[in-house]
Design a protein around this motif. Structure first.
Motif, PDB file in Angstrom:
ATOM      1  N   UNK A   1     -17.047 -17.995 125.163  1.00  0.00           N
ATOM      2  CA  UNK A   1     -16.042 -18.992 125.538  1.00  0.00           C
ATOM      3  C   UNK A   1     -16.599 -20.404 125.354  1.00  0.00           C
ATOM      4  N   UNK A   2     -17.840 -20.608 125.765  1.00  0.00           N
ATOM      5  CA  UNK A   2     -18.464 -21.927 125.600  1.00  0.00           C
ATOM      6  C   UNK A   2     -18.575 -22.287 124.124  1.00  0.00           C
ATOM      7  N   UNK A   3     -18.917 -21.311 123.289  1.00  0.00           N
ATOM      8  CA  UNK A   3     -19.011 -21.566 121.859  1.00  0.00           C
ATOM      9  C   UNK A   3     -17.646 -21.912 121.276  1.00  0.00           C
ATOM     10  N   UNK A   4     -16.592 -21.217 121.744  1.00  0.00           N
ATOM     11  CA  UNK A   4     -15.243 -21.500 121.254  1.00  0.00           C
ATOM     12  C   UNK A   4     -14.822 -22.918 121.627  1.00  0.00           C
ATOM     13  N   UNK A   5     -15.159 -23.348 122.849  1.00  0.00           N
ATOM     14  CA  UNK A   5     -14.813 -24.710 123.278  1.00  0.00           C
ATOM     15  C   UNK A   5     -15.516 -25.740 122.412  1.00  0.00           C
ATOM     16  N   UNK A   6     -16.783 -25.516 122.141  1.00  0.00           N
ATOM     17  CA  UNK A   6     -17.528 -26.464 121.316  1.00  0.00           C
ATOM     18  C   UNK A   6     -17.009 -26.463 119.884  1.00  0.00           C
ATOM     19  N   UNK A   7     -16.620 -25.286 119.410  1.00  0.00           N
ATOM     20  CA  UNK A   7     -16.084 -25.208 118.052  1.00  0.00           C
ATOM     21  C   UNK A   7     -14.784 -25.997 117.933  1.00  0.00           C
ATOM     22  N   UNK A   8     -13.897 -25.863 118.936  1.00  0.00           N
ATOM     23  CA  UNK A   8     -12.636 -26.601 118.916  1.00  0.00           C
ATOM     24  C   UNK A   8     -12.899 -28.103 119.033  1.00  0.00           C
ATOM     25  N   UNK A   9     -13.797 -28.469 119.935  1.00  0.00           N
ATOM     26  CA  UNK A   9     -14.063 -29.893 120.166  1.00  0.00           C
ATOM     27  C   UNK A   9     -14.688 -30.565 118.943  1.00  0.00           C
ATOM     28  N   UNK A  10     -15.515 -29.824 118.192  1.00  0.00           N
ATOM     29  CA  UNK A  10     -16.208 -30.429 117.052  1.00  0.00           C
ATOM     30  C   UNK A  10     -15.677 -30.019 115.701  1.00  0.00           C
ATOM     31  N   UNK A  11     -14.459 -29.500 115.661  1.00  0.00           N
ATOM     32  CA  UNK A  11     -13.944 -28.920 114.421  1.00  0.00           C
ATOM     33  C   UNK A  11     -13.858 -29.944 113.280  1.00  0.00           C
ATOM     34  N   UNK A  12     -13.623 -31.214 113.601  1.00  0.00           N
ATOM     35  CA  UNK A  12     -13.468 -32.220 112.547  1.00  0.00           C
ATOM     36  C   UNK A  12     -14.797 -32.545 111.867  1.00  0.00           C
ATOM     37  N   UNK A  13     -15.898 -32.163 112.492  1.00  0.00           N
ATOM     38  CA  UNK A  13     -17.214 -32.485 111.923  1.00  0.00           C
ATOM     39  C   UNK A  13     -17.692 -31.440 110.925  1.00  0.00           C
ATOM     40  N   UNK A  14     -17.034 -30.271 110.875  1.00  0.00           N
ATOM     41  CA  UNK A  14     -17.484 -29.203 109.981  1.00  0.00           C
ATOM     42  C   UNK A  14     -16.866 -29.371 108.602  1.00  0.00           C
ATOM     43  N   UNK A  15     -17.608 -28.900 107.594  1.00  0.00           N
ATOM     44  CA  UNK A  15     -16.976 -28.877 106.282  1.00  0.00           C
ATOM     45  C   UNK A  15     -15.934 -27.762 106.262  1.00  0.00           C
ATOM     46  N   UNK A  16     -14.946 -27.848 105.403  1.00  0.00           N
ATOM     47  CA  UNK A  16     -13.810 -26.902 105.454  1.00  0.00           C
ATOM     48  C   UNK A  16     -14.222 -25.438 105.426  1.00  0.00           C
TER      49      UNK A  16
END
Length: 254
Positions: free
Chosen positions: A194-209
């Motif tokens: 769950x913590x990883x999912x939250x961080x993934x959603x919060x930082x999604x704009x920083x990842x390459x497509x």
């Protein structure tokens, strides 16, 4: 194994998401083991009583059953509970500890079997002397069973409710239409995922497509492996939208 002992372990996923775990200390692990040893002793005592009450076994046979039962129960106890409770036994639950994969991946049954089979070595010559020395010398507090299985024992992560309106906003959550499945998902999902999912959603704009697609696909597959919602509930949802909906289910938001 002579490096200074760490108090936490940071893991970076292939997609660049970093999350950390607070490692269990040898003292808390010893306390958890004491609880588990008491539970195992009670189980073996009950097995011994059943064998004695059967009345068909001699004293030597009952003694052999007790010794064999102790080793079977002591190994099987950890395997069954750590698999059923996703890395926890009675003692670990009481002390707030959990066994996890050292790379942050999902804990698999072979790892649980290996770490519990090697308890027989870690417990030598008595009172887990070998395992205790390994824990003190290992940087990540791992006994021999953990080193062989590539696992660590960490303090269980606690869920801290995020601002879902910012990271997982949605007008309608189709998963909430199935409250019994939503409740099961809340009980099955691990705090680490769950913590990883939250961080993934919060930082999604920083990842390459490409990394973004891979990350949310892996997260969606994990949550789907826990609970299978009807096709009508997930139809039309991308993996990222599905993870957003899962977060709202877990935190009880509609």
């Amino acid at each position: 194994m002579n490096e200074p002992r760490a108090s936490s372990l940071s893991i970076e996923t292939p997609e660049g998401v970093v999350f950390s775990f607070e490692l269990a200390t040898p003292v808390t692990r010893a306390l958890a083991w004491a609880v588990d040893a008491t539970a195992i002793g009670c189980l073996v005592y009950g097995l011994n009583k059943i064998a004695a009450l059967a009345g068909v076994f001699g004293r030597d046979i009952v003694g052999a059953i007790t010794v064999g039962g102790y080793f079977a129960v002591s190994v099987g106890y950890g395997i069954v509970l750590e698999w059923r409770w996703r890395g926890q036994t009675i003692g670990k639950r009481m002390l707030g500890l959990r066994v996890i994969d050292a790379r942050g991946l999902r804990l698999h049954l072979p790892q649980i079997v290996v770490r519990n089979l090697l308890r027989l070595v870690d417990s030598l010559p008595l009172l887990y002397l070998v395992g205790g020395i390994a824990c003190f010398l290992s940087r990540n507090g791992q006994r021999l069973g953990d080193l062989a299985a590539n696992t660590i024992v960490a303090r269980e992560a606690k869920w801290t409710a995020p601002d879902l309106d910012l990271i997982a906003g949605a007008k309608y959550n189709s998963l909430q239409a199935w409250p019994h499945l939503a409740a099961r998902l809340r009980s099955q999902a691990s705090p680490e995922a769950v913590a990883l999912a939250i961080r993934a959603i919060a930082g999604r704009e920083r990842y390459n497509p490409r990394a973004r697609v891979d990350l949310f696909r892996d997260l969606a597959e994990y949550f789907q492996s826990l609970v299978q919602f009807p096709e009508a509930a997930v139809e039309g949802l991308t993996d990222e939208q599905y993870v957003r909906s899962v977060l709202r289910v877990i935190y009880g938001r509609t």
